[in-house]
Scaffold this active site. Structure first.
Site, PDB file in Angstrom:
ATOM      1  N   GLY B  67       0.281  -1.356  -0.225  1.00 21.32           N
ATOM      2  CA  GLY B  67      -0.021   0.313  -0.082  1.00 21.32           C
ATOM      3  C   GLY B  67       0.922   1.490  -0.027  1.00 21.32           C
ATOM      4  O   GLY B  67       0.248   2.218   0.132  1.00 21.32           O
ATOM      5  N   THR B  71       2.704  -0.047  -7.064  1.00 20.20           N
ATOM      6  CA  THR B  71       2.571  -0.270  -8.498  1.00 20.20           C
ATOM      7  C   THR B  71       1.777   0.998  -9.093  1.00 20.20           C
ATOM      8  O   THR B  71       2.427   1.733 -10.467  1.00 20.20           O
ATOM      9  CB  THR B  71       0.594  -1.251  -8.255  1.00 20.20           C
ATOM     10  OG1 THR B  71       1.698  -2.351  -7.986  1.00 20.20           O
ATOM     11  CG2 THR B  71       0.343  -1.302  -9.486  1.00 20.20           C
ATOM     12  N   LEU B  72       1.267   2.237  -8.376  1.00 17.17           N
ATOM     13  CA  LEU B  72       1.185   3.613  -9.415  1.00 17.17           C
ATOM     14  C   LEU B  72       2.001   3.929  -9.563  1.00 17.17           C
ATOM     15  O   LEU B  72       2.033   4.776 -10.242  1.00 17.17           O
ATOM     16  CB  LEU B  72      -0.072   4.425  -8.310  1.00 17.17           C
ATOM     17  CG  LEU B  72      -1.346   3.517  -7.608  1.00 17.17           C
ATOM     18  CD1 LEU B  72      -2.340   4.295  -7.082  1.00 17.17           C
ATOM     19  CD2 LEU B  72      -2.734   3.618  -8.732  1.00 17.17           C
ATOM     20  N   GLU B  95       0.327  -9.777 -10.141  1.00 18.32           N
ATOM     21  CA  GLU B  95      -0.567  -9.820  -8.559  1.00 18.32           C
ATOM     22  C   GLU B  95      -1.568  -9.462  -8.984  1.00 18.32           C
ATOM     23  O   GLU B  95      -2.876  -9.975  -8.924  1.00 18.32           O
ATOM     24  CB  GLU B  95      -0.193  -8.447  -7.645  1.00 18.32           C
ATOM     25  CG  GLU B  95       1.228  -9.408  -7.337  1.00 18.32           C
ATOM     26  CD  GLU B  95       1.467  -7.927  -6.186  1.00 18.32           C
ATOM     27  OE1 GLU B  95       1.790  -6.791  -5.647  1.00 18.32           O
ATOM     28  OE2 GLU B  95       2.394  -8.958  -5.116  1.00 18.32           O
ATOM     29  N   LYS B 240      19.855   4.142  -3.565  1.00 17.58           N
ATOM     30  CA  LYS B 240      21.166   4.555  -4.107  1.00 17.58           C
ATOM     31  C   LYS B 240      20.692   4.688  -5.772  1.00 17.58           C
ATOM     32  O   LYS B 240      19.753   4.875  -6.362  1.00 17.58           O
ATOM     33  CB  LYS B 240      21.725   2.703  -4.508  1.00 17.58           C
ATOM     34  CG  LYS B 240      22.069   2.229  -5.567  1.00 17.58           C
ATOM     35  CD  LYS B 240      23.288   0.429  -4.539  1.00 17.58           C
ATOM     36  CE  LYS B 240      23.093   0.171  -6.158  1.00 17.58           C
ATOM     37  NZ  LYS B 240      23.967  -1.198  -5.771  1.00 17.58           N
ATOM     38  N   GLY B 310      -6.969  42.536  12.503  1.00 23.67           N
ATOM     39  CA  GLY B 310      -7.291  43.463  12.073  1.00 23.67           C
ATOM     40  C   GLY B 310      -6.324  42.744  11.270  1.00 23.67           C
ATOM     41  O   GLY B 310      -5.806  43.205   9.736  1.00 23.67           O
ATOM     42  N   GLU B 335      -9.456  29.590   8.186  1.00 20.01           N
ATOM     43  CA  GLU B 335     -10.499  29.969   9.619  1.00 20.01           C
ATOM     44  C   GLU B 335     -11.973  29.878   9.434  1.00 20.01           C
ATOM     45  O   GLU B 335     -12.716  30.164   9.902  1.00 20.01           O
ATOM     46  CB  GLU B 335      -9.838  30.539   9.888  1.00 20.01           C
ATOM     47  CG  GLU B 335      -9.148  30.656  11.023  1.00 20.01           C
ATOM     48  CD  GLU B 335      -7.787  31.196  12.095  1.00 20.01           C
ATOM     49  OE1 GLU B 335      -8.693  32.939  11.443  1.00 20.01           O
ATOM     50  OE2 GLU B 335      -7.041  30.822  12.758  1.00 20.01           O
TER      51      GLU B 335
END
Lengths: 114, 506
Positions: B67, B71-72, B95, B240, B310, B335
């Site tokens: 995970g 793969t991505l 896989e 490396k 301000g 905020e």
């Protein structure tokens, strides 16, 4: 072609059997080899010998050169060479290697009890 | 190797071009690269930390736990190869099936179906089920070679990804043969001159579980996925890279809606251009305090102060002035919601709604806690690349302290500043000083990074709270040293022209 190319249904099974033209006990084998490497040549000799000795008259052996048929070997998920595929009788089994381990081949072909 | 290098020589030009993308100023150019041709990945940031991409015609090992995005990353390398560099690719999946892969990468916006139809890509799912196999003697993996060779020839592939080859160890009975065959496979891939990415599972004592690093000597990249204080961060490190310099840090990366983005932290250099143009602060008297002309364009401004002094109003005035000059402005609000911000600013006579309507102003409001610090950073980058503003306000920058420790927040702000400067964007950060702390403390400790620092404060005297404003510093310009009175009314922001003491402002 599905991943394992197994026989999915009874109909399919019977169709294959009738096509082969024989009843029970008929063996359908496919040997995938990579050209004429020493391993492949040995595998071919070994399986011919086993067939003649144990399955005379009730086997069909198809030899496929994976160099010539890359698409077919993809469908069968062949990665190792040589690979022998026992298509019939079920279950489908794959033997990788030069088939020099006769015991294992016989057990795998259900010609000898485990 | 000469053969491979000659073949890949055309890759150099596109590699250099790619360096100009995105993080333009951010390139850390590792020296002495004559020996190696690099194949640009097209993945944001990765080409910067690798100094131009992965070794062309060689094999890169991508290591990580489950995970972590192996793969991505491998897939994006191929997809970018096709779409950005015209290099077709082959993906060998041990896989996942082709269908699963298509679905998984669709979330990154990659349309594999299209690429496959166009003939730019070929996906081959190799399934190995150990229970099916009976080992009966000597064998080799020629079947795999043939399939790979067939796939490479079919699309004339220049790039290959193998995910993950270690499945062979689990799937085949004879480890010694598998090892020698993998060695042979890697040699074969190098001989074919394709640039290859091989993924592997992280091992407990070795880099990979089955010691694949023994066979891949060119480039090893480790990926990692960690959760610290409930915020998850993905990181990447180049373990490396033979024959070339490379960034050695851990670089955070995210998997976003448009693929992977790696953030090089330390690659920024202090070499931005110093612009002499000035931009108005949006408050006439504040311009006067800053030598009569306002901030430098491309500079970074900090407005700090306790609550209710301000700060947001000064940010709004600045953004308002930019829009009035027909520039685009981006307002990051951490905020307030956009509606709340617009309403509040209208009460002091600053009509931001008109600029939102005209498309010059974009207000982006997010709770800081929504995601991790790196994700915020990447998000902000994307918004900026998308909108191309000249002016940015971040209100308040202090919100990020809830997301990381002091060091991380400082690092983040400094990365943002470098990015803004490289694009010549004038940026205003507001910073909330907690009531109890010394007024000149900034929470994120970023004041030294800022060019101009405006301090706002409230003084209690004669039963009244009076707002005060002063310039703590403003690099490269003459500025007022006095503390001025500061009023906010429906007519806008007013700053006393003279210092309360009656002396002339400088």
């Amino acid at each position: 072609m599905s991943d394992d190319d197994g026989i999915e249904s009874v109909e399919e099974f019977e169709a294959v059997v009738s096509e082969v033209g024989a009843g029970e006990g008929m063996y359908v084998l496919r040997l995938y080899m990579a050209g004429l490497t020493p391993n492949s040549r040995r595998a071919l000799e070994n399986i011919k010998e086993i067939c003649e000795k144990y399955l005379a008259g009730r086997y069909e052996l198809e030899v496929i050169d994976i160099y010539q048929e890359p698409v077919l070997s993809r469908g069968e998920q062949i990665i190792a060479a040589p690979t022998l595929v026992k298509q019939l009788p079920p279950p489908l089994r794959k033997f990788i290697g030069d088939l020099s381990d006769t015991e294992r081949v016989l057990v795998g072909l259900d010609l000898k009890a485990r | 190797m000469e053969f491979t290098l000659a073949l890949r020589a055309c890759g150099i030009a596109s590699g250099a071009e790619n360096l100009g993308k995105g993080w333009a100023m951010a390139i850390e150019t590792p020296g002495g690269d004559q020996g190696i041709t690099k194949s640009p990945t097209g993945i944001t940031g990765l080409d910067q930390v690798t100094g131009g991409g992965l070794p062309a015609g060689r094999i890169t090992l991508l290591v990580g736990g489950p995970g972590c995005g192996k793969t991505l990353l491998a897939m994006e390398f191929l997809v970018r190869g096709v779409t950005d560099y015209g290099e077709p690719g082959v993906f060998i999946a041990f896989e996942e099936t082709e269908q699963e892969l298509r679905e998984n990468v669709a979330t990154l916006g990659f349309d594999l179906d299209h690429l496959i139809e166009e003939g730019g890509m070929h996906i081959d799912h190799v399934s190995i089920d150990r229970s099916e196999f009976e080992e009966t003697g000597e064998f080799d993996l020629e079947g795999l070679f043939i399939r790979l060779g067939y796939a490479i020839d079919k699309v004339s592939a220049r790039r290959v990804a193998i995910d993950t080859i270690e499945t062979l160890f689990a799937g085949l009975p004879n480890e010694a043969i598998v090892r020698s065959e993998i060695r042979r496979l890697f040699r074969w891939l190098r001989d074919r001159g394709v640039t290859c990415v091989v993924t592997g599972e992280r091992g407990s004592t070795t880099i990979t579980r089955y010691g694949l690093e023994e066979y891949v000597s060119d480039c090893v990249i480790a990926l990692d996925h960690r959760v610290t204080e409930q915020v998850s961060t993905r990181r990447m490190r180049i373990v490396k890279y033979r024959g070339t310099g490379h960034g050695t840090n851990e670089y955070p990366f995210i998997i976003g809606g448009r693929g992977i983005s790696v953030l090089p932290i330390t690659s920024m250099k202090l070499e931005h251009e110093a612009l002499t143009e000035r931009v108005s602060t949006g408050v006439g008297q504040l311009d006067t305090m800053l030598g009569g002309e306002g901030y430098f364009r491309g500079s970074t401004v900090l407005v700090s102060g306790t609550a209710g002094t301000g700060k947001t109003s000064l940010a709004a005035a600045f953004v308002n002035a930019a829009c009035a000059r027909a520039e685009r402005a981006l307002f990051f609000a951490f905020e307030e919601s956009p509606a709340q911000l617009l309403r509040n600013m209208l009460s002091i006579g600053i009509d931001l709604q008109q600029w939102v309507d005209s498309g010059q102003l974009r207000v982006i409001a997010n709770r800081p806690q929504t995601y991790g610090i790196e994700t915020h950073l990447v998000d902000m980058h994307r918004e900026i690349d998308d909108f191309q503003p000249r002016v940015i306000a971040i209100d308040p920058a202090t919100s990020f302290t809830s997301l990381g420790d002091f060091f991380q927040v400082t690092a983040m702000v400094s990365r943002l500043i470098d990015y803004f400067k490289s694009k010549g964007i004038t940026a205003l950060f507001t910073n909330l000083t907690p009531g109890a702390a010394a007024v000149e403390t900034t929470e994120a400790g970023v004041s030294s990074l800022m060019d101009t620092w405006v301090l706002t404060a409230v003084e209690e005297s004669n039963g009244e709270r009076k707002r005060k404003i002063s310039i703590v510093k403003s690099r490269g310009m003459e500025h007022s040293n006095r503390i001025h009175d500061f009023l906010m009314s429906e007519r806008g922001i007013l700053i006393s022209e003279r210092a309360p003491s009656g002396e002339e402002t400088r």
